[in-house]
Design a protein around this motif. Structure first.
Motif, mmCIF file in Angstrom:
data_model
loop_
_atom_site.group_PDB
_atom_site.id
_atom_site.type_symbol
_atom_site.label_atom_id
_atom_site.label_comp_id
_atom_site.label_asym_id
_atom_site.label_seq_id
_atom_site.Cartn_x
_atom_site.Cartn_y
_atom_site.Cartn_z
ATOM 1 N N ASP A 88 -7.493 0.242 8.419
ATOM 2 C CA ASP A 88 -7.811 1.650 8.710
ATOM 3 C C ASP A 88 -8.586 1.730 10.019
ATOM 4 N N GLU A 283 -2.595 8.355 5.305
ATOM 5 C CA GLU A 283 -3.700 7.969 4.406
ATOM 6 C C GLU A 283 -4.743 7.116 5.122
ATOM 7 N N LYS A 284 -4.346 6.497 6.238
ATOM 8 C CA LYS A 284 -5.271 5.624 6.971
ATOM 9 C C LYS A 284 -5.939 6.336 8.142
ATOM 10 N N THR A 286 -7.909 9.125 8.022
ATOM 11 C CA THR A 286 -8.911 10.101 7.560
ATOM 12 C C THR A 286 -10.239 9.965 8.302
ATOM 13 N N ARG A 287 -10.411 8.865 9.075
ATOM 14 C CA ARG A 287 -11.718 8.626 9.716
ATOM 15 C C ARG A 287 -11.599 8.481 11.230
#
Length: 297
Positions: A88, A283-284, A286-287
């Protein structure tokens, strides 16, 4: 009304960013690292802190055990993952980039190398190399003798050294290569792309089966350019790539019509890009817009 917290909570909060950084380096997943922190917290509040001599070491030990359990389970998950698996990407603050050792230890390039270690090797390597934890402490966390940990650390270091980049590249050199790459992609400049990519560049895309990405690493500049222009070049909308810093290192945030499409990280040697890592799995991502604090202390 004053807000009173208990000492156990205060201690956990003090070390929270450190524990997250450790779990993330071991797992490569922010969501899994958060779950580990939750499990660490639930175990920590049941402990009588008065009996704990070194609270930081104790918390690291719990976090390590939880991470090791997850690493073993994640191995099976990753085998079922569609296409290459990349860590991520995390948007990081300037202080992470300034700490050269921390920036290297969380770089996408090194995290990919760590994927090739066994769970125990990875845990030992991260604690020893990135966080300078003593062999005795690591032994207590992984349930092995200090001499066994010594051997595992040595083996893991040899393995990583054989696969990590030969030379240390300054962030400004990486930024310059990414700027040239950005101009070429935005301008649909085929030759410009070939000029900035090393002939044997490796392009790794992670779509997780949700977004389109090559199911295997693409090797060679011409194939990589075809892949990039086949994917990004067919785009009808407005494609932009803006410089950002993920995992303490320069990267590009790629947008399509203003919406985030992915994060592009690079490995640079001799002013040319030798590795391109493109995370598209939503999904990866988000940050990548708000900073995640990472620390070695």
């Amino acid at each position: 009304m004053s807000h009173v917290t208990d000492p156990a909570t205060d201690t956990f909060v003090t070390y929270r960013n450190l524990l997250f950084t450790i779990a993330y380096e071991m797992l490569g997943s922010a969501a899994d690292a958060e779950d580990v922190l939750q499990e660490t917290w639930l175990r920590w509040i049941k402990v009588d802190a008065k009996n704990v001599r070194d609270q930081r070491a104790y918390l690291i030990r719990i976090t390590t055990r939880q991470s090791l359990n997850r690493l073993r389970a994640a191995k099976r998950r990753k085998e079922a993952y569609v296409g290459p698996w990349l860590p991520d990407p995390l948007l990081t603050a300037p202080d992470v980039a300034e700490d050269v050792e921390l920036a290297e230890s969380v770089s996408i390039g090194l995290m990919i190398v760590l994927e090739t270690l066994s769970p125990t090797e990875r845990v030992v390597f991260v604690l020893r190399e990135a966080f300078d934890v003593s062999y005795d402490e690591i032994a207590a966390a992984v349930g092995k003798s200090p001499s066994a940990v010594h051997q595992i650390a040595h083996r893991a270091r040899q393995h990583v050294d054989a696969r990590r980049p030969r030379q240390v590249v300054s962030p400004s050199e990486t930024r310059a290569a990414l700027r040239a790459f950005q101009r070429a992609v935005e301008g649909r400049d085929l030759q410009g792309l070939l000029d900035v990519l090393a002939p044997d560049v490796v392009l790794v895309g992670d779509g997780g089966g949700v977004k389109q990405a090559a199911l295997r690493p693409v090797i060679g500049a011409e194939k990589a350019v075809r892949m990039l222009f086949g994917g990004l070049g067919k785009v009808d909308g407005t494609l932009t790539a803006e410089p950002t810093v993920v995992n303490g290192n320069p990267a590009l945030l790629v947008r399509l019509d203003g919406e985030i499409d992915g994060i592009m990280a690079a490995r640079v040697e001799d002013a040319r890009i030798t590795g391109l890592y493109y995370v598209r799995n939503p999904e990866k991502l988000t940050r990548v817009e708000s900073e995640t604090p990472l620390t070695r202390r």
